[in-house]
Design a protein around this motif. Structure first.
Motif, PDB file in Angstrom:
ATOM      1  N   LEU A 160       0.856  -1.183   0.000  1.00  0.00           N
ATOM      2  CA  LEU A 160       0.000   0.000   0.000  1.00  0.00           C
ATOM      3  C   LEU A 160       0.889   1.228   0.000  1.00  0.00           C
ATOM      4  O   LEU A 160       1.702   1.417   0.915  1.00  0.00           O
ATOM      5  N   LEU A 161       0.745   2.064  -1.027  1.00  0.00           N
ATOM      6  CA  LEU A 161       1.545   3.274  -1.176  1.00  0.00           C
ATOM      7  C   LEU A 161       0.625   4.492  -1.048  1.00  0.00           C
ATOM      8  O   LEU A 161      -0.253   4.697  -1.882  1.00  0.00           O
ATOM      9  N   ILE A 162       0.848   5.271   0.003  1.00  0.00           N
ATOM     10  CA  ILE A 162       0.049   6.462   0.285  1.00  0.00           C
ATOM     11  C   ILE A 162       0.915   7.676  -0.044  1.00  0.00           C
ATOM     12  O   ILE A 162       1.937   7.922   0.599  1.00  0.00           O
ATOM     13  N   VAL A 163       0.500   8.431  -1.047  1.00  0.00           N
ATOM     14  CA  VAL A 163       1.294   9.528  -1.593  1.00  0.00           C
ATOM     15  C   VAL A 163       0.851  10.881  -1.025  1.00  0.00           C
ATOM     16  O   VAL A 163      -0.300  11.284  -1.191  1.00  0.00           O
ATOM     17  N   ASP A 164       1.737  11.525  -0.333  1.00  0.00           N
ATOM     18  CA  ASP A 164       1.670  12.955  -0.006  1.00  0.00           C
ATOM     19  C   ASP A 164       0.392  13.429   0.690  1.00  0.00           C
ATOM     20  O   ASP A 164      -0.098  14.522   0.409  1.00  0.00           O
ATOM     21  N   LEU A 165      -0.141  12.652   1.614  1.00  0.00           N
ATOM     22  CA  LEU A 165      -1.259  13.143   2.429  1.00  0.00           C
ATOM     23  C   LEU A 165      -0.637  13.927   3.595  1.00  0.00           C
ATOM     24  O   LEU A 165      -0.478  13.429   4.694  1.00  0.00           O
ATOM     25  N   GLN A 166      -0.298  15.184   3.293  1.00  0.00           N
ATOM     26  CA  GLN A 166       0.498  16.026   4.181  1.00  0.00           C
ATOM     27  C   GLN A 166      -0.316  17.178   4.751  1.00  0.00           C
ATOM     28  O   GLN A 166      -1.234  17.693   4.093  1.00  0.00           O
ATOM     29  N   ILE A 167       0.057  17.598   5.955  1.00  0.00           N
ATOM     30  CA  ILE A 167      -0.740  18.593   6.671  1.00  0.00           C
ATOM     31  C   ILE A 167      -0.835  19.935   5.949  1.00  0.00           C
ATOM     32  O   ILE A 167      -1.853  20.614   6.049  1.00  0.00           O
ATOM     33  N   GLY A 168       0.170  20.330   5.211  1.00  0.00           N
ATOM     34  CA  GLY A 168       0.117  21.601   4.495  1.00  0.00           C
ATOM     35  C   GLY A 168      -0.680  21.545   3.209  1.00  0.00           C
ATOM     36  O   GLY A 168      -1.078  22.585   2.676  1.00  0.00           O
ATOM     37  N   GLY A 220       4.801  20.360   4.904  1.00  0.00           N
ATOM     38  CA  GLY A 220       4.589  19.685   6.176  1.00  0.00           C
ATOM     39  C   GLY A 220       4.719  18.182   6.032  1.00  0.00           C
ATOM     40  O   GLY A 220       4.819  17.639   4.937  1.00  0.00           O
ATOM     41  N   GLU A 221       4.703  17.525   7.175  1.00  0.00           N
ATOM     42  CA  GLU A 221       4.833  16.071   7.194  1.00  0.00           C
ATOM     43  C   GLU A 221       3.491  15.405   6.914  1.00  0.00           C
ATOM     44  O   GLU A 221       2.468  16.065   6.768  1.00  0.00           O
ATOM     45  N   THR A 222       3.521  14.094   6.879  1.00  0.00           N
ATOM     46  CA  THR A 222       2.311  13.296   6.704  1.00  0.00           C
ATOM     47  C   THR A 222       1.306  13.632   7.799  1.00  0.00           C
ATOM     48  O   THR A 222       1.680  13.872   8.951  1.00  0.00           O
ATOM     49  N   GLU A 223       0.035  13.618   7.440  1.00  0.00           N
ATOM     50  CA  GLU A 223      -1.062  13.869   8.375  1.00  0.00           C
ATOM     51  C   GLU A 223      -0.842  13.031   9.642  1.00  0.00           C
ATOM     52  O   GLU A 223      -0.654  11.817   9.554  1.00  0.00           O
ATOM     53  N   PRO A 224      -0.838  13.650  10.819  1.00  0.00           N
ATOM     54  CA  PRO A 224      -0.562  12.929  12.068  1.00  0.00           C
ATOM     55  C   PRO A 224      -1.474  11.729  12.330  1.00  0.00           C
ATOM     56  O   PRO A 224      -1.031  10.744  12.926  1.00  0.00           O
ATOM     57  N   ARG A 225      -2.728  11.779  11.892  1.00  0.00           N
ATOM     58  CA  ARG A 225      -3.619  10.623  12.082  1.00  0.00           C
ATOM     59  C   ARG A 225      -3.069   9.391  11.381  1.00  0.00           C
ATOM     60  O   ARG A 225      -3.179   8.274  11.889  1.00  0.00           O
ATOM     61  N   LEU A 226      -2.467   9.588  10.206  1.00  0.00           N
ATOM     62  CA  LEU A 226      -1.874   8.458   9.489  1.00  0.00           C
ATOM     63  C   LEU A 226      -0.645   7.946  10.222  1.00  0.00           C
ATOM     64  O   LEU A 226      -0.471   6.743  10.380  1.00  0.00           O
ATOM     65  N   LEU A 227       0.200   8.865  10.658  1.00  0.00           N
ATOM     66  CA  LEU A 227       1.418   8.450  11.356  1.00  0.00           C
ATOM     67  C   LEU A 227       1.081   7.686  12.629  1.00  0.00           C
ATOM     68  O   LEU A 227       1.703   6.672  12.937  1.00  0.00           O
ATOM     69  N   LYS A 228       0.079   8.156  13.352  1.00  0.00           N
ATOM     70  CA  LYS A 228      -0.320   7.497  14.593  1.00  0.00           C
ATOM     71  C   LYS A 228      -0.936   6.124  14.314  1.00  0.00           C
ATOM     72  O   LYS A 228      -0.651   5.150  15.002  1.00  0.00           O
ATOM     73  N   GLY A 229      -1.780   6.043  13.288  1.00  0.00           N
ATOM     74  CA  GLY A 229      -2.484   4.802  12.991  1.00  0.00           C
ATOM     75  C   GLY A 229      -1.673   3.779  12.222  1.00  0.00           C
ATOM     76  O   GLY A 229      -2.067   2.618  12.135  1.00  0.00           O
TER      77      GLY A 229
END
Length: 190
Positions: free
Chosen positions: A10-18, A58-67
């Protein structure tokens, strides 16, 4: 041509906070990616995240990083992730040939990543409800272009059940409980 968990990534591309605040359907894309990424973790399917110029976007959306604590993160400057030599090399070494792809922006980084993967001989599965752009029409045009080039449009449910394959083992039971819980509140409130 079924999607097999042993051959998938699974490749998730650029779901970033900015970037997400200006993406039409960005919350849905994030939620769907998080849901499928959680299932991927249950089934030992690798999850990779890319970040386009994180100093600016910005970095990847924190919800993704946490999950998705086991996800591998890749920083990139090319719009197409496969154009990054280290990424392309690591992907080749992974022996994963089926890439389930989603993210933002559909018509730029996700599309160029898809086309690069197709050119390199990978099977690409475009995760429709987890792929978005600033304008919905651009996301539709990107999906049309990559499916015409050989990618396959899929839903998260399609991928999930193809990965699961059968209902008579413990992995299905665990994943199905996860699936039902998430589906009950499909917006996946974190």
């Amino acid at each position: 041509m079924r999607i097999q968990r042993e051959n998938s990534l699974l490749l998730i591309v650029d779901l970033q906070i900015g970037l997400l605040p200006v993406i039409d359907g960005g919350d849905q894309a994030t939620n769907e990616a998080a849901w499928l990424g959680g299932l991927a973790g249950e089934l030992d399917v690798p999850v990779w995240l890319t970040e386009q110029y994180p100093d600016g976007l910005g970095e990847t959306e924190p919800r993704l990083l946490k999950g998705l604590p086991g996800a591998i993160r890749w920083r990139k400057v090319h719009f197409g992730a496969h154009d990054e030599p280290a990424f392309a090399s690591a992907l080749a070494e992974s022996d994963r040939r089926q890439i389930v792809l989603c993210g933002a922006e559909a018509h730029i980084c996700v599309m160029q990543t898809a086309l690069g993967l197709l050119e390199a001989g990978y099977e690409v599965y475009w995760l429709v409800e987890a792929t978005a752009s600033r304008r919905r029409e651009e996301a539709r045009l990107a999906m049309t272009r990559v499916t015409n080039a050989g990618a396959v449009a899929v839903s998260a449910d399609m991928v999930a059940y193809e990965w699961l394959q059968r209902c008579d083992d413990e992995r299905f039971k665990r994943a199905h409980r996860h699936f039902l819980k998430a589906r009950a509140s499909r917006s996946l409130r974190f």
